[in-house]
Design a protein around this motif. Structure first.
Motif, PDB file in Angstrom:
ATOM      1  N   HIS A  10      -1.356  -1.830  49.050  1.00 24.88           N
ATOM      2  CA  HIS A  10      -2.071  -0.895  49.921  1.00 24.88           C
ATOM      3  C   HIS A  10      -1.074  -0.135  50.799  1.00 24.88           C
ATOM      4  N   VAL A  11      -0.142  -0.885  51.371  1.00 25.86           N
ATOM      5  CA  VAL A  11       0.848  -0.276  52.259  1.00 25.86           C
ATOM      6  C   VAL A  11       1.683   0.757  51.504  1.00 25.86           C
ATOM      7  N   ARG A  12       2.140   0.389  50.318  1.00 26.63           N
ATOM      8  CA  ARG A  12       3.012   1.288  49.550  1.00 26.63           C
ATOM      9  C   ARG A  12       2.275   2.550  49.117  1.00 26.63           C
ATOM     10  N   ALA A  13       1.007   2.411  48.749  1.00 20.54           N
ATOM     11  CA  ALA A  13       0.222   3.596  48.380  1.00 20.54           C
ATOM     12  C   ALA A  13       0.035   4.509  49.584  1.00 20.54           C
ATOM     13  N   ALA A  14      -0.264   3.918  50.730  1.00 19.58           N
ATOM     14  CA  ALA A  14      -0.459   4.727  51.941  1.00 19.58           C
ATOM     15  C   ALA A  14       0.826   5.442  52.329  1.00 19.58           C
ATOM     16  N   GLU A  15       1.962   4.762  52.180  1.00 19.05           N
ATOM     17  CA  GLU A  15       3.237   5.397  52.509  1.00 19.05           C
ATOM     18  C   GLU A  15       3.474   6.657  51.683  1.00 19.05           C
ATOM     19  N   LEU A  16       3.029   6.620  50.433  1.00 17.61           N
ATOM     20  CA  LEU A  16       3.243   7.767  49.553  1.00 17.61           C
ATOM     21  C   LEU A  16       2.205   8.870  49.753  1.00 17.61           C
ATOM     22  N   LEU A  17       0.997   8.512  50.117  1.00 22.83           N
ATOM     23  CA  LEU A  17      -0.087   9.490  50.160  1.00 22.83           C
ATOM     24  C   LEU A  17      -0.372  10.072  51.543  1.00 22.83           C
ATOM     25  N   VAL A  18      -0.226   9.271  52.574  1.00 25.28           N
ATOM     26  CA  VAL A  18      -0.647   9.713  53.901  1.00 25.28           C
ATOM     27  C   VAL A  18       0.106  10.954  54.386  1.00 25.28           C
ATOM     28  N   PRO A  19       1.411  11.067  54.187  1.00 22.65           N
ATOM     29  CA  PRO A  19       2.083  12.298  54.661  1.00 22.65           C
ATOM     30  C   PRO A  19       1.464  13.578  54.096  1.00 22.65           C
ATOM     31  N   GLY A  20       1.145  13.574  52.793  1.00 25.80           N
ATOM     32  CA  GLY A  20       0.508  14.740  52.195  1.00 25.80           C
ATOM     33  C   GLY A  20      -0.895  14.953  52.710  1.00 25.80           C
ATOM     34  N   TRP A  21      -1.627  13.872  52.927  1.00 24.29           N
ATOM     35  CA  TRP A  21      -2.970  13.991  53.478  1.00 24.29           C
ATOM     36  C   TRP A  21      -2.935  14.584  54.882  1.00 24.29           C
ATOM     37  N   LEU A  22      -1.943  14.187  55.658  1.00 23.72           N
ATOM     38  CA  LEU A  22      -1.837  14.737  57.011  1.00 23.72           C
ATOM     39  C   LEU A  22      -1.573  16.235  56.969  1.00 23.72           C
ATOM     40  N   GLU A  23      -0.749  16.666  56.033  1.00 21.42           N
ATOM     41  CA  GLU A  23      -0.482  18.101  55.901  1.00 21.42           C
ATOM     42  C   GLU A  23      -1.740  18.861  55.513  1.00 21.42           C
ATOM     43  N   ARG A  24      -2.541  18.265  54.631  1.00 20.50           N
ATOM     44  CA  ARG A  24      -3.765  18.919  54.162  1.00 20.50           C
ATOM     45  C   ARG A  24      -4.928  18.735  55.127  1.00 20.50           C
ATOM     46  N   GLY A  25      -4.841  17.717  55.976  1.00 22.85           N
ATOM     47  CA  GLY A  25      -5.926  17.427  56.904  1.00 22.85           C
ATOM     48  C   GLY A  25      -7.085  16.702  56.275  1.00 22.85           C
ATOM     49  N   SER A  26      -6.841  16.069  55.100  1.00 31.33           N
ATOM     50  CA  SER A  26      -7.916  15.318  54.443  1.00 31.33           C
ATOM     51  C   SER A  26      -7.328  14.310  53.475  1.00 31.33           C
ATOM     52  N   GLY A  27      -8.142  13.318  53.155  1.00 33.62           N
ATOM     53  CA  GLY A  27      -7.761  12.252  52.245  1.00 33.62           C
ATOM     54  C   GLY A  27      -8.524  11.004  52.630  1.00 33.62           C
ATOM     55  N   HIS A  28      -8.718  10.115  51.663  1.00 33.40           N
ATOM     56  CA  HIS A  28      -9.497   8.908  51.960  1.00 33.40           C
ATOM     57  C   HIS A  28      -8.869   7.697  51.280  1.00 33.40           C
ATOM     58  N   PHE A  29      -8.710   6.630  52.054  1.00 31.30           N
ATOM     59  CA  PHE A  29      -8.156   5.378  51.559  1.00 31.30           C
ATOM     60  C   PHE A  29      -9.264   4.330  51.553  1.00 31.30           C
ATOM     61  N   LEU A  30      -9.561   3.787  50.368  1.00 34.75           N
ATOM     62  CA  LEU A  30     -10.577   2.743  50.215  1.00 34.75           C
ATOM     63  C   LEU A  30      -9.872   1.433  49.891  1.00 34.75           C
ATOM     64  N   SER A  31      -9.983   0.487  50.786  1.00 32.20           N
ATOM     65  CA  SER A  31      -9.368  -0.826  50.611  1.00 32.20           C
ATOM     66  C   SER A  31     -10.429  -1.837  50.192  1.00 32.20           C
ATOM     67  N   THR A  32     -10.256  -2.451  49.021  1.00 34.83           N
ATOM     68  CA  THR A  32     -11.123  -3.558  48.648  1.00 34.83           C
ATOM     69  C   THR A  32     -10.492  -4.822  49.213  1.00 34.83           C
ATOM     70  N   ALA A  33     -11.057  -5.311  50.285  1.00 32.75           N
ATOM     71  CA  ALA A  33     -10.608  -6.580  50.862  1.00 32.75           C
ATOM     72  C   ALA A  33     -11.563  -7.652  50.354  1.00 32.75           C
ATOM     73  N   SER A  34     -12.324  -8.251  51.224  1.00 30.13           N
ATOM     74  CA  SER A  34     -13.250  -9.312  50.838  1.00 30.13           C
ATOM     75  C   SER A  34     -13.914  -9.810  52.099  1.00 30.13           C
ATOM     76  N   ALA A  35     -15.086 -10.462  51.940  1.00 29.50           N
ATOM     77  CA  ALA A  35     -15.649 -11.181  53.077  1.00 29.50           C
ATOM     78  C   ALA A  35     -14.661 -12.226  53.574  1.00 29.50           C
ATOM     79  N   ALA A  36     -13.800 -12.701  52.679  1.00 33.00           N
ATOM     80  CA  ALA A  36     -12.757 -13.658  53.073  1.00 33.00           C
ATOM     81  C   ALA A  36     -11.786 -13.061  54.070  1.00 33.00           C
ATOM     82  N   GLY A  37     -11.708 -11.736  54.129  1.00 32.62           N
ATOM     83  CA  GLY A  37     -10.843 -11.085  55.094  1.00 32.62           C
ATOM     84  C   GLY A  37     -11.454 -10.987  56.480  1.00 32.62           C
ATOM     85  N   LEU A  38     -12.757 -11.197  56.572  1.00 36.65           N
ATOM     86  CA  LEU A  38     -13.444 -11.217  57.858  1.00 36.65           C
ATOM     87  C   LEU A  38     -13.757 -12.645  58.282  1.00 36.65           C
TER      88      LEU A  38
END
Length: 270
Positions: free
Chosen positions: A118-146
């Motif tokens: 997740h971290v590595r994907a965000a590192e690659l995508l977020v800079p471009g999303w910030l330039e465009r002003g849009s983008g969405h990150f969907l993280s599949t965690a789990s109820a185990a994460g809460l």
């Protein structure tokens, strides 16, 4: 998040929730790069979807935690669909090891797949999303994460971390056009859950029972339907099992009581 005319990447798409997300995303007008470590399963799933929606989905097998593979997935999406990536669904996950008997390799793989991918994907995508002003990150965690996954220390720990990273992304970039959603299902009819139930490991079987006896076991496509609905309203926390929210509230309101209850529940599964 508007799926129609968007470009997405879905990891762990060789079955279960990932394959269901691909199908529903494509049915709602998205174009998708589907990735999975298992090339054969991935090709089977993508071929079935492509039969109904030709030109809307392509496959790229590989390790979702590899920076090189993530780069290749992004490049394939941009070249195939002639548009930047709008949505990244970090869905792949693993549950390895028996409690404190988990090996260093079990821990490292779990950290890499359940968190660092997740971290590595965000590192690659977020800079471009910030330039465009849009983008969405969907993280599949789990109820185990809460809450906490009885049995697997690697799974529970890394899924907590996945939730925390999604929260951080939303806090840090949510006011700058980037959407973040965190999917936290309980029991879903997937190969991971079924393999635990059929495992020779007492710990794995106990963990699977803890999930299946806590509430309904949903089909992956039902989870995907809920995700699509939640993306449309930009919800952060996506809970296909409403009971999880009540469990989470109880945990937050009285941690010690919740821990005692979890220990009692664990004893009933022995």
């Amino acid at each position: 998040m508007k799926l129609h005319d968007s470009v997405g990447i879905v990891t762990g798409a060789g079955g279960g929730i990932g394959a269901a997300l691909c199908r529903r995303f494509v049915e709602n007008g998205a174009r998708v790069v589907a990735t999975d470590l298992n090339a054969d399963r991935l090709e089977d799933e993508v071929s079935r979807i492509a039969e109904d929606h030709p030109g809307s989905i392509v496959a790229l097998a590989g390790d979702c935690s590899s920076v090189e593979h993530i780069r290749a997935s992004i490049a394939l999406a941009e070249s195939t669909f002639d548009a930047p990536v709008d949505l990244y669904a970090a869905n792949a996950g693993v549950g390895l090891g028996d409690g404190l008997d988990a090996t260093p390799a079990d821990w490292q793989t779990s950290i890499d797949v359940n968190l660092m991918a997740h971290v590595r994907a965000a590192e690659l995508l977020v800079p471009g999303w910030l330039e465009r002003g849009s983008g969405h990150f969907l993280s599949t965690a789990s109820a185990a994460g809460l809450l906490t996954q009885i049995g697997s220390a690697t799974y529970s720990t890394t899924k907590h971390a996945a939730v925390a990273f999604a929260e951080w992304l939303s806090v840090t970039y949510g006011a700058r056009g980037i959407g973040v959603s965190c999917l936290c299902p309980m029991g879903v009819n997937t190969a991971m859950l079924n393999s635990g139930a059929e495992s020779v490991s007492d710990t794995a079987r106990q963990g699977a029972r803890a999930v299946t006896e806590a509430g309904l076991v949903l089909d992956p496509i039902d989870v995907a339907d809920i995700v699509v609905q939640s993306l449309a309203t930009d919800e952060f926390l996506i809970l296909p099992h409403p009971d999880v929210l009540e469990f989470f509230r109880r945990k937050a309101s009285d941690y010690d009581r919740w821990l005692r209850g979890m220990r009692r529940y664990q004893e009933t599964l022995s």
